[in-house]
Scaffold this active site. Sequence first.
Site, PDB file in Angstrom:
ATOM      1  N   ARG A 176       0.520  11.305   0.566  1.00  0.00           N
ATOM      2  CA  ARG A 176       1.357  10.681  -0.459  1.00  0.00           C
ATOM      3  C   ARG A 176       2.076  11.693  -1.330  1.00  0.00           C
ATOM      4  NH1 ARG A 176      -2.214   6.646  -2.808  1.00  0.00           N
ATOM      5  NH2 ARG A 176      -3.284   7.165  -0.909  1.00  0.00           N
ATOM      6  N   THR A 177       1.400  12.753  -1.710  1.00  0.00           N
ATOM      7  CA  THR A 177       2.048  13.687  -2.637  1.00  0.00           C
ATOM      8  C   THR A 177       3.203  14.403  -1.954  1.00  0.00           C
ATOM      9  OG1 THR A 177      -0.054  13.945  -3.768  1.00  0.00           O
ATOM     10  CG2 THR A 177       1.611  15.592  -4.230  1.00  0.00           C
ATOM     11  N   LYS A 180      -2.817  32.528  11.755  1.00  0.00           N
ATOM     12  CA  LYS A 180      -2.764  33.770  12.539  1.00  0.00           C
ATOM     13  C   LYS A 180      -3.095  34.976  11.670  1.00  0.00           C
ATOM     14  CE  LYS A 180       0.876  31.819  15.421  1.00  0.00           C
ATOM     15  NZ  LYS A 180       2.323  31.795  15.610  1.00  0.00           N
ATOM     16  N   ARG A 202       0.857  23.074  -2.798  1.00  0.00           N
ATOM     17  CA  ARG A 202      -0.515  22.532  -2.894  1.00  0.00           C
ATOM     18  C   ARG A 202      -1.452  23.504  -2.180  1.00  0.00           C
ATOM     19  NH1 ARG A 202      -3.032  16.638  -2.242  1.00  0.00           N
ATOM     20  NH2 ARG A 202      -2.086  16.557  -4.292  1.00  0.00           N
ATOM     21  N   HIS A 216      -3.051  19.074 -11.584  1.00  0.00           N
ATOM     22  CA  HIS A 216      -2.137  18.284 -10.751  1.00  0.00           C
ATOM     23  C   HIS A 216      -1.135  17.659 -11.730  1.00  0.00           C
ATOM     24  CE1 HIS A 216      -0.559  15.964  -7.592  1.00  0.00           C
ATOM     25  NE2 HIS A 216      -1.615  15.284  -7.194  1.00  0.00           N
TER      26      HIS A 216
END
Length: 337
Positions: free
Chosen positions: A62-63, A90, A112, A140
């Site tokens: 959703r974010t 990697k 995020r 947040h």
Amino acid sequence: MSGAPADGGRHLLSVSDLGSEGIEEVLRVADAFVEVARRPIPKVPALRGRTVVTLFAEESTRTRLSFETAARRLSADVMSFSMAGSSAKKGESLRDTVETVTAMGVDALVVRHPCAGAAHQVARWVDAAVVNAGDGWHEHPTQALLDCYTIRQVLAERAGRDPASVGMECFDGLRVAIVGDIRHSRVARSGIWALAALGARVTLVAPGSLLPTSLQGWPVERTASDLDTVLPEVDVCYLLRLQLERGVGAHLPSLREYTAGYGLTARRAGLLAEDALVMHPGPMNRGVEIADEVADLPRSVVLRQVANGVAVRMAVLFLLLGAGVGADVGALVGEGE
Ligand code: NCD
């Protein structure tokens, strides 16, 4: 963003950078974008030619979608970088990844990351504006902003007023209970600062094991462990998701006991005042922190929170990228596509 003293307003890393004036500015700009969202073509050219990258090192649907929708509705170009399955696997460092992505010409990075402080670190490495979309247990900020927006919108509608005509005084003395896994919750940390900055009175309700070890300096009025006694006294009951992926299980005897003590069951929802709101940042664990039937009550504004998230994130991106000194949001959103 004005009201952000630490970095001159180039980034949105923490709610506390904004202060009440900064929060009010975002909410007021979001009013214009909520109106845009109601148009048949919900798009404005405000960020045409600008590039927004979402850089997510943690699963999120959703974010990420919300930020990407916000950027597209402002006509920005959007690139999506998922660190799972990328060069990070990697062995590339976060710094090399970020510098590689921004070398392509990026105006804003939405970050995020599972580590607290990651967005602050990224902001030191790049010229682009950085938006913290959740860093570990830490913050947040856009979630807190969209939650405040939603509360003000509902209070305004109930009073028969246009939300844009309602100032931040609607938060004055508003009684908010934040319930559940406060310890692991970045949503709670940002929400507490935003609500307190606007004048709300915040009560934390949780078992001791789900509170942070110290609340020194946190702008909360009180903590409580008996949800039943708190519910009749609040205007907003804000439930948090149990952060099972962050090891919350070790702090609880069992999910069933958690629900018995802290879940908003149908019986408990009956203790709320008639007009009290139920909020949740999503994703909801139905049957754990919120009962199925409670999640679907009219007083539950979870989907409004999601819808408002797009407008609020448009406001944040617009203020960081589009609003030169004296920018007129009214004029910009007036130019539909
Ligand atoms: C929140 C998060 O990721 O911090 N959710 C979200 O942003 N959609 C809340 C949560 O996951 O519990």
